[in-house]
Design an enzyme around this catalytic site. Structure first.
Site, PDB file in Angstrom:
ATOM      1  CG  HIS A 467      -1.817   1.161   1.345  1.00  0.00           C
ATOM      2  ND1 HIS A 467      -3.155   1.123   1.023  1.00  0.00           N
ATOM      3  CD2 HIS A 467      -1.584   2.444   1.763  1.00  0.00           C
ATOM      4  CE1 HIS A 467      -3.697   2.311   1.225  1.00  0.00           C
ATOM      5  NE2 HIS A 467      -2.757   3.132   1.681  1.00  0.00           N
ATOM      6  CD  GLU A 468       1.532   3.600   3.654  1.00  0.00           C
ATOM      7  OE1 GLU A 468       1.742   4.673   3.038  1.00  0.00           O
ATOM      8  OE2 GLU A 468       0.479   3.391   4.280  1.00  0.00           O
ATOM      9  CG  HIS A 471       0.308   6.258  -0.724  1.00  0.00           C
ATOM     10  ND1 HIS A 471      -0.688   6.955  -1.358  1.00  0.00           N
ATOM     11  CD2 HIS A 471      -0.256   5.731   0.403  1.00  0.00           C
ATOM     12  CE1 HIS A 471      -1.819   6.855  -0.661  1.00  0.00           C
ATOM     13  NE2 HIS A 471      -1.578   6.108   0.403  1.00  0.00           N
ATOM     14  CG  HIS A 474       0.523   8.953  -6.956  1.00  0.00           C
ATOM     15  ND1 HIS A 474      -0.621   9.298  -6.264  1.00  0.00           N
ATOM     16  CD2 HIS A 474       0.406   9.584  -8.160  1.00  0.00           C
ATOM     17  CE1 HIS A 474      -1.367  10.082  -7.017  1.00  0.00           C
ATOM     18  NE2 HIS A 474      -0.776  10.274  -8.174  1.00  0.00           N
TER      19      HIS A 474
END
Length: 676
Positions: A467-468, A471, A474
């Site tokens: 998940h991190e 990010h 991104h």
């Protein structure tokens, strides 16, 4: 002059952490604030009539030294704080708020931006420039540029007070987390706990100069205890401790802070002409309005609640059959959920953990990023770091070009707040012909290695890392002109798409085969375990969905109305959570006093966005599944239309360009097993 105010003569201009002292920050902030004021003054007093370049673009590149110092300081404040940094934060936060107001409430500056904005139809602008112009204008209006002078003064006071209150809220939660320990001296009380959790607890006790075993409220310690400890009495004790963080009769109580924060946010919104704080926030979100968010949450609840109630009843009956538990309580939930999962799917996190050694999981994330986006991660040791646990990587593209610097900080310690997050020390942007590459960091609190075992992750920790890392991608793959539109500078109900979509690869055989290997035997995770992981993916998903929706409703409750009549945090919270409540209420516990996402983070009126983005990520991953989970064409489109674009266009425009359609909620319901 502080080293913080100078150009960093380091590899790739990275922060020289070992040379920075806490005492450097206040003077560095002083200098950088003055520099920013001079830059703004030069823009507002420019004798040349306002243009996009000399006003809007100039503002986008102003204050960059201050931003750099702020990024370093507040990232340390979250991951490596101490009393000195906390004192500095209390002093600096209102000053930064005051500077922001000086800029946002500057009539002459706004006048120049307004002039350019009113000429926008006749200007030849790129899509990104048009977005920057519109956002710049709206930012002024939304932050008080149209207010009368007396109202501007009121706004300044509100913002200064809010800045300090939010910091105080977070510091209270951290203090309460650090203050608690469950010290066990009788080995019988360890029954049921995995060997790794016991060893970590013994190591923690020894490091504190104590005998026995110590468990804390840090997640890698807390979660195994409430999941596996046979002692219901001790599970109750530590669960109650977690639930009363900042909700006790001591100096760290956050109830007054909450009531004051929501009141100030409401006053601020009304001052700016909005019905509530939620109306103000959601104007700049995909969801657009509290009514739409409330309808979205209600619709999902209607679909999830019947499943949640069936699941809760099944769990309660299981606990009764297994251990004659007459009433299932909060401290029973994780324990019996794990037991039921083992019975139904013959799967146990402790059996999975040996296949998820941290280094291999991280390397797996890197390999997946290589397959999708042709990124190459190389660990380097010449980049300075703020703690010995931090690891540093250079990230290169297919042609060998530097894409980003990546920091990874994985283990809990005193002075580091709980949870997991992505952040950056430097954004990506293009200026003077140079594409400045970002310095991105992920911060987690995973199970630490012990004397006999490396860091072995639970499956939940594996999905957290992915998940991190989503990010981080991104941020790393950003390719915009302006730093204010770069990377994760997007609507908050869109920012979770890149992170949540990455979790999907954790359930795919093709992806797991890359990194899920037994840390001792090197055996690839057996196919039957992969099947069990997939089969159990939607286990108790109705209950989990209800819980998330409850947090979203609580957030909207605090921020979607006039809070003036709320006098009891507990009573108000209970009414907000009533529709999603499954477990009996615990009088001495409350969620809000430690709900950092909405009172200290950036999620006020935005907690719904996790579920909102789940609709996006389920729909987007369905596209990958149609074409192949490593399909380069789909990945290239996702990178070109989502990851690289930042906030340069409206998220729905970007999403439809990638997907060819608006997201379908059925993809989420199907994945969650909630679609009949």
């Amino acid at each position: 002059m502080s080293i913080l105010n100078q150009k960093f003569e380091t590899a790739h201009g990275t922060a020289p952490f070992s040379q920075i002292k806490a005492s450097d920050f206040l003077p560095a902030f002083d200098i950088a604030i003055e520099k920013t004021k001079k830059e703004i003054h030069a823009i507002r007093t420019d004798s040349v009539p306002p243009t996009f370049e000399n006003t809007v673009e100039a503002m986008a590149y102003s204050g960059m030294e201050l931003d750099r110092i702020s990024n370093i300081f507040f990232n340390l404040h979250a991951a490596e704080t101490n009393d000195e940094l906390e004192k500095i934060a209390q002093e600096v936060a209102p000053r930064l708020s005051e500077l922001a107001n000086d800029i946002n409430l500057d009539t002459a500056l706004f006048g120049r931006v307004k002039t350019v904005f009113e000429q926008r139809e006749s200007l030849v602008l790129t899509t990104e420039q048009r977005t920057l112009l519109e956002k710049s204008y709206r930012n002024f209006v939304r932050n008080g540029a149209l207010l009368r002078e007396t109202e501007k003064e009121t706004l300044r006071k509100i913002d200064a007070e809010l800045a300090v209150l939010k910091l105080q809220f977070g510091e209270n939660v951290l203090a309460e987390t650090n203050a608690y320990e469950l010290h066990i001296t009788d080995e019988k009380d360890l029954a049921g706990l995995p060997a790794g959790a016991v060893e970590a607890a013994r190591s923690l006790a020894a490091s504190s100069g104590k005998s026995g075993w110590i468990f804390t409220l840090d997640y890698p310690s807390y979660i195994p205890f409430v999941t596996y400890a046979d002692s219901r009495r001790l599970r109750r004790e530590i669960t109650l401790a977690a639930g009363r963080k900042a909700f006790q009769d001591n100096g760290y109580n956050n109830e007054k802070n909450i009531l004051r924060i929501v009141q100030l946010r409401f006053q601020r919104a009304r001052l700016l002409g909005y019905e509530s704080h939620a109306h103000f926030i959601l104007e700049e979100r995909m969801a657009q309005s509290p009514a739409k968010v409330t309808a979205f949450l209600a619709d999902l609840l209607q679909k999830a609640k019947p499943a949640a109630e069936r699941e809760f009843e099944e769990l309660a009956n299981f606990a009764k059959r297994l251990h004659h538990i007459d009433r299932l309580e909060k401290w029973d939930g994780p324990y019996y959920s794990e037991k039921l999962k083992q019975e139904k799917f013959d799967i146990d996190d402790e059996v999975l953990k040996p296949y998820f050694e941290l280094n291999r999981v991280l390397n797996g994330a890197f390999q997946i990023a290589k397959k999708l986006y042709d990124l190459h991660f190389t660990e380097v040791y010449h980049i300075d770091k703020y703690h010995g646990d931090v690891r540093t990587f250079e990230v290169h593209g297919a042609a060998g070009d530097l894409v980003a610097i990546f920091y990874a900080d994985f283990f809990p310690r005193k002075g580091k707040r709980n949870g997991a997050w992505m952040t950056s020390f430097k954004p990506q942007y293009r200026k003077d012909g140079i594409n400045e590459r970002p310095h991105v960091s992920i911060v987690c609190n995973f199970t630490s290695p012990t004397a006999t075992k490396p860091s072995l992750l639970s499956f939940n920790e594996v999905t957290t890392l992915f998940h991190e890392f989503g990010h981080a991608l991104h941020g790393m793959l950003a390719n915009t002109v302006y730093p204010t539109l770069s990377g994760t500078s997007v609507f908050w109900d869109f920012v979770e798409l890149p992170s949540q979509i990455m979790e999907n690869w954790c359930y795919e055989k093709e992806a797991l085969g890359l990194f899920a290997r037994h840390y001792e035997t090197d055996e690839v995770i057996p196919m039957d375990l992969i099947d069990k992981i997939k089969a159990s993916a939607s286990f108790l998903e109705g209950m989990a969905t209800c819980r998330q929706l409850g947090f979203g409703m609580l957030d909207m409750g605090w921020h979607g109305q006039d809070p003036s009549d709320i006098s009891s945090v507990k009573l108000f919270e209970t009414s907000c959570l009533a529709a999603t409540q499954l477990y009996p209420d615990v009088a001495e516990n409350a969620v809000s006093p430690s709900f950092s996402h909405i009172f200290n983070g950036g999620y006020s009126s935005g907690y719904y966005s996790y579920k909102w983005a789940e609709v996006l990520d389920a729909d987007a991953f369905a596209f990958f599944q149609e074409k192949g989970i490593f399909d380069r064409e789909v990945a290239s489109s996702f990178m070109a239309n989502i990851l690289s674009k930042g906030g340069t266009e409206h998220p729905m425009t970007l999403y439809k360009r990638f997907r060819g359609q608006e997201p379908q909620v059925d993809s989420l319901l199907k994945r969650a097993g909630l679609l009949k």
